[in-house]
Design a protein around this motif. Sequence first.
Motif, PDB file in Angstrom:
ATOM      1  N   TRP A  38      -6.958  -0.759  -3.710  1.00  0.00           N
ATOM      2  CA  TRP A  38      -7.511   0.525  -3.299  1.00  0.00           C
ATOM      3  C   TRP A  38      -8.432   1.145  -3.980  1.00  0.00           C
ATOM      4  CZ3 TRP A  38      -4.742   1.175   1.019  1.00  0.00           C
ATOM      5  CH2 TRP A  38      -3.591   0.590   1.169  1.00  0.00           C
ATOM      6  N   THR A 170      -4.591   9.606   0.294  1.00  0.00           N
ATOM      7  CA  THR A 170      -4.117   8.714   1.691  1.00  0.00           C
ATOM      8  C   THR A 170      -3.684   7.517   1.387  1.00  0.00           C
ATOM      9  OG1 THR A 170      -5.857  10.255   2.614  1.00  0.00           O
ATOM     10  CG2 THR A 170      -4.952   8.226   3.945  1.00  0.00           C
ATOM     11  N   SER A 171      -4.452   6.803   0.413  1.00  0.00           N
ATOM     12  CA  SER A 171      -4.004   5.247   0.086  1.00  0.00           C
ATOM     13  C   SER A 171      -2.700   5.217  -0.758  1.00  0.00           C
ATOM     14  CB  SER A 171      -5.084   4.795  -0.847  1.00  0.00           C
ATOM     15  OG  SER A 171      -6.357   4.546  -0.107  1.00  0.00           O
ATOM     16  N   TYR A 174      -0.641   5.255   2.077  1.00  0.00           N
ATOM     17  CA  TYR A 174      -0.469   3.895   3.072  1.00  0.00           C
ATOM     18  C   TYR A 174       0.181   2.626   2.273  1.00  0.00           C
ATOM     19  CZ  TYR A 174      -4.663   5.493   6.222  1.00  0.00           C
ATOM     20  OH  TYR A 174      -4.949   6.395   6.916  1.00  0.00           O
ATOM     21  N   PHE A 178       3.033   0.694   3.778  1.00  0.00           N
ATOM     22  CA  PHE A 178       3.042  -0.861   4.329  1.00  0.00           C
ATOM     23  C   PHE A 178       4.126  -1.499   4.262  1.00  0.00           C
ATOM     24  CE2 PHE A 178       0.744  -4.963   4.547  1.00  0.00           C
ATOM     25  CZ  PHE A 178      -0.083  -4.772   5.495  1.00  0.00           C
TER      26      PHE A 178
END
Length: 223
Positions: A38, A170-171, A174, A178
């Motif tokens: 990331w 945002t990551s 994510y 996931f």
Amino acid sequence: IDENGEKFGEEKEFETSARAPRNLYVDGVTNCRDLGGWKDVDGRKVKQGMLYRTARFNENETDTPIVTKAGIKTLTEELGVKTELDLRRTDNNETGGITVSPLGDTVQYVSVPMMTGGDYLIINKDNLADVFKVFESADNYPIAFHCSIGTDRTGVVAFLINAMLGVEKTSLYYDYLFSGYGNIGGTRSFTTIDKYLKEIKKAGGDTIAENAYNYLVNCGVPS
């Protein structure tokens, strides 16, 4: 190519993406991926090949392995895992009473139980110093850390690590969501990360990275 040496069709090549997440196939185990890859807010990437977040390697409440011989080979020979950090509870025998890693005697087994039931950043404040102590020594890496399905307890540790490293907001969402691609027996909501961000903000700081750092120091993790 078939058994007669004839080609079935046109030969092509492709290149896999270098972007996160680096999802991993480990035979017998679900929800495995590299925590690295990331980008942080300055565009740098978190180093890959250091930390792997996964689901359990043995059945809960028994020492019966889930990971297969092929999966063990992936983790130990291909990824070079040296340490298994098990976040499952021991008071209810969730770990199955194991004291050595199902991955074999080349991998050290470390059990640091974390509590379950929601509000993970609140109910595990007293446990996080012991969890992060495993991350202190360079000799322990690469490390595979997990709880049962690798989503909640594993997820909150993964969140704290990447948040402290300055990974983009945002990551952080994510990486948590996931897990929905794994066999986790349900779904998870982005609101969990909302709660985590709100909780670490109470520790002070001008950025998410500073919030996470201050939160962990407040939990007893050495600065």
